[in-house]
Scaffold this motif. Structure first.
Motif, mmCIF file in Angstrom:
data_model
loop_
_atom_site.group_PDB
_atom_site.id
_atom_site.type_symbol
_atom_site.label_atom_id
_atom_site.label_comp_id
_atom_site.label_asym_id
_atom_site.label_seq_id
_atom_site.Cartn_x
_atom_site.Cartn_y
_atom_site.Cartn_z
ATOM 1 N N ALA A 178 -4.935 -8.604 4.796
ATOM 2 C CA ALA A 178 -5.548 -7.558 5.614
ATOM 3 C C ALA A 178 -4.756 -6.346 5.897
ATOM 4 C CB ALA A 178 -6.052 -8.179 7.034
ATOM 5 N N PRO A 179 -4.387 -5.632 4.802
ATOM 6 C CA PRO A 179 -3.682 -4.492 4.965
ATOM 7 C C PRO A 179 -4.097 -3.375 5.912
ATOM 8 C CG PRO A 179 -4.251 -4.758 2.678
ATOM 9 C CD PRO A 179 -5.067 -5.580 3.280
ATOM 10 N N ASN A 208 4.490 -3.539 -8.193
ATOM 11 C CA ASN A 208 3.982 -3.351 -6.811
ATOM 12 C C ASN A 208 2.539 -3.299 -6.509
ATOM 13 O OD1 ASN A 208 5.078 -2.376 -3.963
ATOM 14 N ND2 ASN A 208 3.245 -0.988 -4.387
ATOM 15 N N MET A 209 1.750 -2.570 -7.526
ATOM 16 C CA MET A 209 0.262 -2.670 -7.809
ATOM 17 C C MET A 209 -0.523 -3.927 -7.868
ATOM 18 S SD MET A 209 -0.933 0.315 -6.862
ATOM 19 C CE MET A 209 -2.540 0.012 -7.293
ATOM 20 N N GLY A 232 -1.367 2.513 6.274
ATOM 21 C CA GLY A 232 -0.627 2.167 4.928
ATOM 22 C C GLY A 232 -0.820 3.567 4.241
ATOM 23 N N LEU A 233 -1.913 4.396 4.295
ATOM 24 C CA LEU A 233 -2.207 5.476 3.489
ATOM 25 C C LEU A 233 -1.164 6.614 4.242
ATOM 26 C CD1 LEU A 233 -5.997 5.154 2.681
ATOM 27 C CD2 LEU A 233 -4.181 4.887 1.108
ATOM 28 N N ALA A 234 -1.087 6.712 5.503
ATOM 29 C CA ALA A 234 -0.519 7.592 6.149
ATOM 30 C C ALA A 234 0.985 7.538 5.721
ATOM 31 C CB ALA A 234 -0.741 7.619 7.826
ATOM 32 N N VAL A 276 0.713 -1.151 -0.007
ATOM 33 C CA VAL A 276 0.265 0.001 0.054
ATOM 34 C C VAL A 276 1.013 1.097 -0.034
ATOM 35 C CG1 VAL A 276 -1.646 1.280 1.272
ATOM 36 C CG2 VAL A 276 -1.914 -1.197 1.003
ATOM 37 N N GLN A 277 1.709 1.364 1.056
ATOM 38 C CA GLN A 277 2.649 2.615 1.179
ATOM 39 C C GLN A 277 3.567 2.721 0.249
ATOM 40 O OE1 GLN A 277 5.806 3.004 2.635
ATOM 41 N NE2 GLN A 277 6.352 0.803 2.229
ATOM 42 N N GLY A 278 4.220 1.458 -0.355
ATOM 43 C CA GLY A 278 5.298 1.521 -1.399
ATOM 44 C C GLY A 278 4.644 2.148 -2.751
#
Length: 252
Positions: free
Chosen positions: A200-201, A188-189, A206-208, A53-55
């Motif tokens: 379960a991300p 990555n996507m 992850g967004l932060a 998510v974050q990457g």
């Protein structure tokens, strides 16, 4: 709000910023974020999912930054990015079905070899060289192979894309770095789609972390474009070596 306490979230955000900076230049951002996510209490599946998510934010920001300065034409990479996405998706879906222990054992050796290549290979700079493989062949064979690895295992994928562009496509170091980012984002996507379906991300965390990744990636890409191979080469050597050491440490 966060899936973790505020102090742990702050640690994760700081790690994401550092990872975005490093990854936009030489890859290997997961070397920073994955251990910190595990340290924060995430399960291996949650850590892998949240890391995707974050990457994605950092890779996308770096790709756009390099494109805005004319170092890569993103539209010409669409086909390659599509293959990387599908390959990353397939790799992540097959994580539980394909034995990866042998690959994990070989990975430290491969990463040390990459570090040695960039450390001791003479003449590696931002100048393009003769290509050893046609662009169509590179897209058809090299990109899906690395993309599949990115979804299946992950660490070092950016470095593998990088060395492929330098050693096979004949790109200079800065150009190779710029072209790596969209493919890294795409695979990555692909992995994220698969992990989101079965894992379960930590979406809010992850967004932060992703926002911090964007800031770090933008700063790192600016530095890389200003200095070029002088900063990319040593950082790539350091990150590849550090990732190899970490993997060896986990095996002991």
């Amino acid at each position: 709000m966060f899936e973790v306490s505020l102090d742990v979230a702050a640690m994760l955000v700081a790690a994401a910023f550092a990872a975005g900076f490093v990854d936009s230049i030489a890859g290997g951002g997961g070397l920073i974020t994955l251990p910190v996510l595990l340290l924060a209490g995430a399960s291996p599946l949650e850590a892998l999912s949240t890391n995707k998510v974050q990457g994605a934010f950092g890779a996308a920001t770096a790709a756009v930054s390099y494109a805005a300065r004319g170092h890569v034409d993103l539209r010409r990479q669409i086909r390659a990015a599509g293959l990387a996405f599908v390959a990353g998706l397939c790799g992540a879906l097959l994580v539980a079905r394909i034995p990866t222990e042998g690959l994990r054992l070989a990975l430290p050796v491969i990463l040390i070899a990459i570090a040695g290549f960039f450390a001791f290979k003479k003449g590696l700079d931002d100048t393009d060289r003769a290509e050893r493989i046609r662009p169509a062949s590179f897209t058809a064979f090299v990109v899906p192979l690395i993309g599949f690895y990115d979804g299946l295992v992950g660490p070092g994928a950016g470095a593998f894309y990088m060395i492929g562009f330098v050693s096979l496509a004949g790109y200079g170091v800065l150009k190779a770095t710029a072209h790596t980012k969209l493919l890294n984002f795409a695979s990555n996507m692909g992995g994220l789609v698969a992990f989101a379906a079965v894992g379960a991300p930590w979406w809010i965390t992850g967004l932060a972390m992703g926002l911090a990744q964007m800031a770090g990636a933008r700063l790192g890409a600016r530095l890389a474009m200003r200095v070029g191979a002088k900063v990319i080469k040593p950082l790539l050597v350091v990150t590849s070596t550090a990732l190899a050491v970490r993997l060896i440490w986990q095996m002991i």
